[in-house]
Design a protein around this motif. Structure first.
Motif, PDB file in Angstrom:
ATOM      1  N   LEU A 158      -4.920   6.611   7.668  1.00  0.00           N
ATOM      2  CA  LEU A 158      -5.111   5.094   7.318  1.00  0.00           C
ATOM      3  C   LEU A 158      -4.213   4.299   6.667  1.00  0.00           C
ATOM      4  O   LEU A 158      -3.860   2.993   6.820  1.00  0.00           O
ATOM      5  CB  LEU A 158      -6.606   5.099   6.544  1.00  0.00           C
ATOM      6  CG  LEU A 158      -7.285   3.848   6.401  1.00  0.00           C
ATOM      7  CD1 LEU A 158      -7.751   3.041   7.702  1.00  0.00           C
ATOM      8  CD2 LEU A 158      -8.614   3.929   5.563  1.00  0.00           C
ATOM      9  N   ASP A 159      -3.583   4.935   5.760  1.00  0.00           N
ATOM     10  CA  ASP A 159      -2.497   4.044   4.702  1.00  0.00           C
ATOM     11  C   ASP A 159      -1.545   3.561   5.707  1.00  0.00           C
ATOM     12  O   ASP A 159      -1.052   2.371   5.528  1.00  0.00           O
ATOM     13  CB  ASP A 159      -2.045   4.970   3.545  1.00  0.00           C
ATOM     14  CG  ASP A 159      -1.217   4.430   2.637  1.00  0.00           C
ATOM     15  OD1 ASP A 159      -1.726   3.104   2.431  1.00  0.00           O
ATOM     16  OD2 ASP A 159      -0.266   5.025   1.902  1.00  0.00           O
ATOM     17  N   VAL A 160      -0.846   4.596   6.644  1.00  0.00           N
ATOM     18  CA  VAL A 160       0.257   4.092   7.235  1.00  0.00           C
ATOM     19  C   VAL A 160      -0.172   3.118   8.355  1.00  0.00           C
ATOM     20  O   VAL A 160       0.418   2.364   8.505  1.00  0.00           O
ATOM     21  CB  VAL A 160       0.853   5.388   7.960  1.00  0.00           C
ATOM     22  CG1 VAL A 160       2.070   5.049   8.713  1.00  0.00           C
ATOM     23  CG2 VAL A 160       1.405   6.148   6.756  1.00  0.00           C
ATOM     24  N   ALA A 195     -12.141   0.718   8.174  1.00  0.00           N
ATOM     25  CA  ALA A 195     -11.729   1.470   6.714  1.00  0.00           C
ATOM     26  C   ALA A 195     -13.002   1.779   5.912  1.00  0.00           C
ATOM     27  O   ALA A 195     -12.693   3.068   5.535  1.00  0.00           O
ATOM     28  CB  ALA A 195     -10.910   0.356   5.869  1.00  0.00           C
ATOM     29  N   ARG A 196     -13.872   1.179   6.151  1.00  0.00           N
ATOM     30  CA  ARG A 196     -15.299   1.675   5.452  1.00  0.00           C
ATOM     31  C   ARG A 196     -15.759   3.028   6.085  1.00  0.00           C
ATOM     32  O   ARG A 196     -16.018   4.028   5.423  1.00  0.00           O
ATOM     33  CB  ARG A 196     -16.230   0.726   5.658  1.00  0.00           C
ATOM     34  CG  ARG A 196     -17.285   1.187   5.126  1.00  0.00           C
ATOM     35  CD  ARG A 196     -18.644   0.100   5.236  1.00  0.00           C
ATOM     36  NE  ARG A 196     -18.518  -1.154   4.772  1.00  0.00           N
ATOM     37  CZ  ARG A 196     -18.205  -2.165   5.595  1.00  0.00           C
ATOM     38  NH1 ARG A 196     -18.237  -1.981   6.964  1.00  0.00           N
ATOM     39  NH2 ARG A 196     -18.112  -3.444   5.041  1.00  0.00           N
ATOM     40  N   ARG A 228     -14.593  13.395   9.093  1.00  0.00           N
ATOM     41  CA  ARG A 228     -13.235  13.242   8.664  1.00  0.00           C
ATOM     42  C   ARG A 228     -12.984  12.161   7.623  1.00  0.00           C
ATOM     43  O   ARG A 228     -11.908  11.805   7.215  1.00  0.00           O
ATOM     44  CB  ARG A 228     -12.453  13.105  10.015  1.00  0.00           C
ATOM     45  CG  ARG A 228     -12.407  14.262  10.629  1.00  0.00           C
ATOM     46  CD  ARG A 228     -11.073  14.287  11.801  1.00  0.00           C
ATOM     47  NE  ARG A 228     -11.183  15.412  12.716  1.00  0.00           N
ATOM     48  CZ  ARG A 228     -10.266  16.476  12.385  1.00  0.00           C
ATOM     49  NH1 ARG A 228      -9.368  16.220  11.277  1.00  0.00           N
ATOM     50  NH2 ARG A 228     -10.318  17.559  12.984  1.00  0.00           N
ATOM     51  N   SER A 229     -14.212  11.610   7.181  1.00  0.00           N
ATOM     52  CA  SER A 229     -14.231  10.620   6.279  1.00  0.00           C
ATOM     53  C   SER A 229     -13.665  11.277   4.808  1.00  0.00           C
ATOM     54  O   SER A 229     -14.208  12.645   4.363  1.00  0.00           O
ATOM     55  CB  SER A 229     -15.422   9.884   5.988  1.00  0.00           C
ATOM     56  OG  SER A 229     -16.365  10.683   5.476  1.00  0.00           O
ATOM     57  N   GLN A 249     -14.775  -3.725  -3.149  1.00  0.00           N
ATOM     58  CA  GLN A 249     -14.001  -3.362  -4.240  1.00  0.00           C
ATOM     59  C   GLN A 249     -12.660  -2.614  -4.145  1.00  0.00           C
ATOM     60  O   GLN A 249     -11.401  -2.920  -4.780  1.00  0.00           O
ATOM     61  CB  GLN A 249     -14.779  -2.563  -5.382  1.00  0.00           C
ATOM     62  CG  GLN A 249     -16.259  -2.980  -5.846  1.00  0.00           C
ATOM     63  CD  GLN A 249     -17.142  -2.123  -6.470  1.00  0.00           C
ATOM     64  OE1 GLN A 249     -17.159  -1.002  -6.075  1.00  0.00           O
ATOM     65  NE2 GLN A 249     -17.776  -2.603  -7.327  1.00  0.00           N
ATOM     66  N   ILE A 250     -12.658  -1.725  -3.153  1.00  0.00           N
ATOM     67  CA  ILE A 250     -11.524  -1.074  -2.453  1.00  0.00           C
ATOM     68  C   ILE A 250     -10.543  -2.190  -2.164  1.00  0.00           C
ATOM     69  O   ILE A 250      -9.264  -2.144  -2.566  1.00  0.00           O
ATOM     70  CB  ILE A 250     -11.741  -0.162  -1.654  1.00  0.00           C
ATOM     71  CG1 ILE A 250     -12.534   1.237  -1.824  1.00  0.00           C
ATOM     72  CG2 ILE A 250     -10.576   0.255  -0.625  1.00  0.00           C
ATOM     73  CD1 ILE A 250     -12.887   2.019  -0.922  1.00  0.00           C
ATOM     74  N   PHE A 251     -10.581  -3.152  -1.539  1.00  0.00           N
ATOM     75  CA  PHE A 251      -9.984  -4.043  -0.859  1.00  0.00           C
ATOM     76  C   PHE A 251      -9.452  -4.940  -2.030  1.00  0.00           C
ATOM     77  O   PHE A 251      -8.322  -5.616  -1.981  1.00  0.00           O
ATOM     78  CB  PHE A 251     -10.605  -4.937   0.481  1.00  0.00           C
ATOM     79  CG  PHE A 251      -9.953  -4.340   1.493  1.00  0.00           C
ATOM     80  CD1 PHE A 251      -8.981  -4.323   2.377  1.00  0.00           C
ATOM     81  CD2 PHE A 251     -11.140  -3.598   2.125  1.00  0.00           C
ATOM     82  CE1 PHE A 251      -8.912  -3.821   3.396  1.00  0.00           C
ATOM     83  CE2 PHE A 251     -11.065  -2.929   3.359  1.00  0.00           C
ATOM     84  CZ  PHE A 251      -9.942  -3.109   3.910  1.00  0.00           C
TER      85      PHE A 251
END
Length: 315
Positions: A178-180, A228-229, A239-240, A283-285
């Motif tokens: 997800l990061d990449v 993303a959520r 896999r979350s 909050q994450i974003f």
């Protein structure tokens, strides 16, 4: 359980999970490269696969041309690459052999057969024409070993260490993908929260086996923030991050019960789980998706190191 045996079953599970995850990343890289028109864009996609697996420097050191065939053969069958699928399957089998008496016949046979089948399948260079077959076999064999463990093992410390290894590896993989991929696929930050009908987002979900589940839950709408959520906070998806950390917590609780005490790893895990359950996607974003994911990659690493120290793993 002796530290050497705990180390063996833990890393057997991690190597198997990592091999499957690598196969899934190659699959998504191959599909995304096909959607990229220019040679430069295709190279960018294959480079992102190398970055996600942490093998960009090792590949570039070989001074090979950055093509799909060069990258996926390096990641699948290069014997000098300890991060190749072939190397990881051999390591999984070696670790399984070390703890042979702690495994059921079903688990050992599934692991050993996986090694024999993939050793033969990867004996020759992989081509685009048989890449899909190779990747499918890797995924199927990893699933078979997990099924043998789920269906035949006692729920004791051996099972707990194997499951912990699996979900630590899986959590790390989900965070890295997800990061990449997130901002590579996103045209601009202005698209965050918008709806996109883009085959590339579907392919990203395929890399974590989540495309069908996401479609069921979101009626096929490709919303980057929703993706993303889903990959971070949806406890229904296996896999979350939330799901993985909950499974690690459950099996760590089993170890605490069996050994009569909690360890430093339990506290690190509790802190990570609390933060996941107390945060929402907004909050994450606000704090930065990249920063959040990097934090969890670091937390996952520290938990793994603490487990190795607390239970006296011996390589």
């Amino acid at each position: 359980m002796l530290g050497r045996a705990a180390n063996g079953v833990y890393w057997m599970a991690r190597y198997l999970e990592r091999a499957e995850n690598t196969a899934r990343l190659i699959d998504v890289g191959f599909h995304l490269a096909l959607t990229r028109g220019s040679r430069a864009r295709q190279e960018e996609e294959w480079r992102s696969v190398l970055i996600t697996t942490g093998q960009e420097a090792a590949f570039l050191a070989r001074k090979q041309e950055l093509t799909g065939a060069a990258v996926f053969n390096f990641l699948l069958r290069e014997r000098d690459n300890p991060g190749s699928v072939l190397s990881m399957i051999e390591n999984a089998r070696t670790n399984a052999r070390v703890v042979r008496t702690s495994l059921t016949n079903e688990v050992w046979e599934a692991t050993n057969e996986t090694w024999m089948i993939l050793r033969e399948l990867l004996a020759r260079p992989v081509r685009e024409t048989n890449l899909r077959e190779v990747l499918s076999t890797i995924r199927q064999r990893a699933t078979l070993v997990r099924g043998a463990m789920e269906g035949s093992m006692l729920r004791n410390e051996v099972f707990n260490f194997a499951r912990i290894g699996t979900f630590i590896e899986r959590a790390d993989n989900t965070a890295r993908i997800l990061d990449v991929k997130y901002y590579v696929l996103l045209p601009s930050v202005a698209w965050v929260g918008s709806s996109l009908d883009n085959v590339q987002w579907d392919t990203l979900l395929r890399s974590v086996a989540g495309n069908r589940a996401y479609s069921w839950l979101h009626a096929g709408s490709m919303d980057p923030r929703g993706i993303a959520r889903f990959l971070i906070l949806d406890g229904r998806f296996p896999r979350s991050l939330v799901f993985c950390f909950e499974k690690i917590r459950s099996n760590m609780a089993g170890l605490a019960k069996q050994y009569g005490a909690e360890t430093q790893a339990h506290q690190l895990l509790r802190d990570a789980g609390t933060r996941l359950h107390d945060v929402n996607i907004e909050q994450i974003f606000e704090g930065g998706l990249h920063e959040f994911l990097q934090d969890y990659i670091g937390r996952t690493y520290r938990i793994g190191e603490a487990i190795a120290s607390d239970y006296r793993f011996i390589a």
